[in-house]
Design an enzyme around this catalytic site. Sequence first.
Site, mmCIF file in Angstrom:
data_model
loop_
_atom_site.group_PDB
_atom_site.id
_atom_site.type_symbol
_atom_site.label_atom_id
_atom_site.label_comp_id
_atom_site.label_asym_id
_atom_site.label_seq_id
_atom_site.Cartn_x
_atom_site.Cartn_y
_atom_site.Cartn_z
ATOM 1 N N LYS A 68 0.839 -1.208 0.000
ATOM 2 C CA LYS A 68 0.000 0.000 0.000
ATOM 3 C C LYS A 68 0.878 1.264 0.000
ATOM 4 O O LYS A 68 0.643 2.185 -0.762
ATOM 5 C CB LYS A 68 -0.947 -0.004 1.216
ATOM 6 C CG LYS A 68 -1.939 -1.174 1.168
ATOM 7 C CD LYS A 68 -3.016 -1.074 2.215
ATOM 8 C CE LYS A 68 -2.556 -1.493 3.595
ATOM 9 N NZ LYS A 68 -2.238 -2.927 3.702
ATOM 10 N N THR A 69 1.915 1.269 0.856
ATOM 11 C CA THR A 69 2.814 2.424 0.898
ATOM 12 C C THR A 69 3.553 2.570 -0.431
ATOM 13 O O THR A 69 3.714 3.681 -0.952
ATOM 14 C CB THR A 69 3.842 2.264 2.045
ATOM 15 O OG1 THR A 69 3.141 1.878 3.224
ATOM 16 C CG2 THR A 69 4.604 3.538 2.305
ATOM 17 N N ASP A 113 -0.980 6.207 6.907
ATOM 18 C CA ASP A 113 -1.031 4.766 7.124
ATOM 19 C C ASP A 113 -1.886 4.493 8.368
ATOM 20 O O ASP A 113 -2.001 5.358 9.236
ATOM 21 C CB ASP A 113 0.405 4.248 7.336
ATOM 22 C CG ASP A 113 0.525 2.772 7.034
ATOM 23 O OD1 ASP A 113 -0.459 2.178 6.541
ATOM 24 O OD2 ASP A 113 1.609 2.209 7.266
ATOM 25 N N THR A 162 -5.540 -1.703 7.303
ATOM 26 C CA THR A 162 -5.650 -3.157 7.282
ATOM 27 C C THR A 162 -7.022 -3.564 7.809
ATOM 28 O O THR A 162 -7.381 -4.724 7.748
ATOM 29 C CB THR A 162 -4.569 -3.783 8.194
ATOM 30 O OG1 THR A 162 -4.617 -3.108 9.456
ATOM 31 C CG2 THR A 162 -3.190 -3.621 7.598
ATOM 32 N N ARG A 234 6.532 -8.279 1.225
ATOM 33 C CA ARG A 234 7.452 -7.878 2.300
ATOM 34 C C ARG A 234 8.114 -9.103 2.918
ATOM 35 O O ARG A 234 9.311 -9.101 3.221
ATOM 36 C CB ARG A 234 6.714 -7.076 3.372
ATOM 37 C CG ARG A 234 7.651 -6.557 4.465
ATOM 38 C CD ARG A 234 6.892 -5.822 5.546
ATOM 39 N NE ARG A 234 6.444 -4.526 5.102
ATOM 40 C CZ ARG A 234 5.342 -3.919 5.547
ATOM 41 N NH1 ARG A 234 4.584 -4.512 6.445
ATOM 42 N NH2 ARG A 234 4.998 -2.737 5.098
#
Length: 359
Positions: A68-69, A113, A162, A234
């Site tokens: 997302k980032t 975030d 999330t 990640r």
Amino acid sequence: MAKERIISSHAADEREELLNLSLRPQHMADYIGQSKLVEKLLITLQAVKERSEPMEHVLLHGPPGLGKTTLAHIIANEMGTHLTVTSGPALVRPTDLVGTLTKLQEGDVLFIDEIHRLSPIVEEYIYPAMEDFKIDVTVDSGMHARTITLPVKPFTLIGATTRAGLLSGPMRSRFGVSHSFEYYSREELLEILRRSASLLKMGGVSAGKSGDGLQIESLQSLEMIASRARGTPRVANRLLRRVRDFAQVRASGRMTPDVVDVSLRLEGVDDLGLDELDRKYLSIIGQVYNGGPVGLEAIAATLGEDSGTLEEVVEPYLLQVGFLARTRKGRQLTTAAAAHVGITLKPNEQNNDGLFEDE
Ligand code: ADE
């Protein structure tokens, strides 16, 4: 304990964020996976660029570690504007935002975030900025205190969460666009790993889409990592860095399937990407509670772990791979899970009816 898990989908710390940054794609063209979302975003990007307008506010939701980032960075980059990154928990008072908002240039992107963790008063404060591009600021204090309204240049807020369900209705309705992230397929993770391995200058690996220059043993090694990465870039990139270290120190820099297997076993990661905590969690339900159903609190007490941690960091992946069923009576192991941890379940009154079935 859970914080240090190698297969955690949360970023470990700022250093890891920096390492991620160096592997992060800068342009939409280099972004792998999430094809539906990417297609819709490309249309929006082209449309607003043609009209020379800032983009509408965007909500990105989905599990952690899926990019997302990264996508927020790419959007700002593609728009040719600046990105400011902050997070819900970092914004305690409305004044924490004044400097950031007033410094934004036209079309800049503000990324928040964990936006579901914004305090209600900060949330209220952001609404006029999002809708009318203005904020109220209190100047002076005591008797002389007064509120003035300052303009904010038209900007794009990208909120990431999330837990979309925890976002307040008023906040959700202020986003013009909402995109959800899916877990990545093994093939997509493999492509991401090929790109990362090439950027990390790992021997014999190049970032093409076909077999150009890629040694077969390196390809098999990356496939093994992809299978253990829990659908999460990640995690894939973190496992790749651990394998790279191991190969350098113990295997003259050669990354073979054996090297991957030994190094990830050393880290406690098995061939499905489960770690010790996952296996302990499954074994306890299997051995102590004969497969369940059992309440989360009882499992947490037996494991000596916090139930919230189990719910947020252990259960999502076990549910995703079909190892766990959440029933009205509690958590239940599936036959596949029992087999994976080497347990045979004895049918009993509790688990006989509807055992191994999801609700
Ligand atoms: N690195 C992390 N996520 C990625 C993605 N979706 N595409 C390419 N590289 C990535």
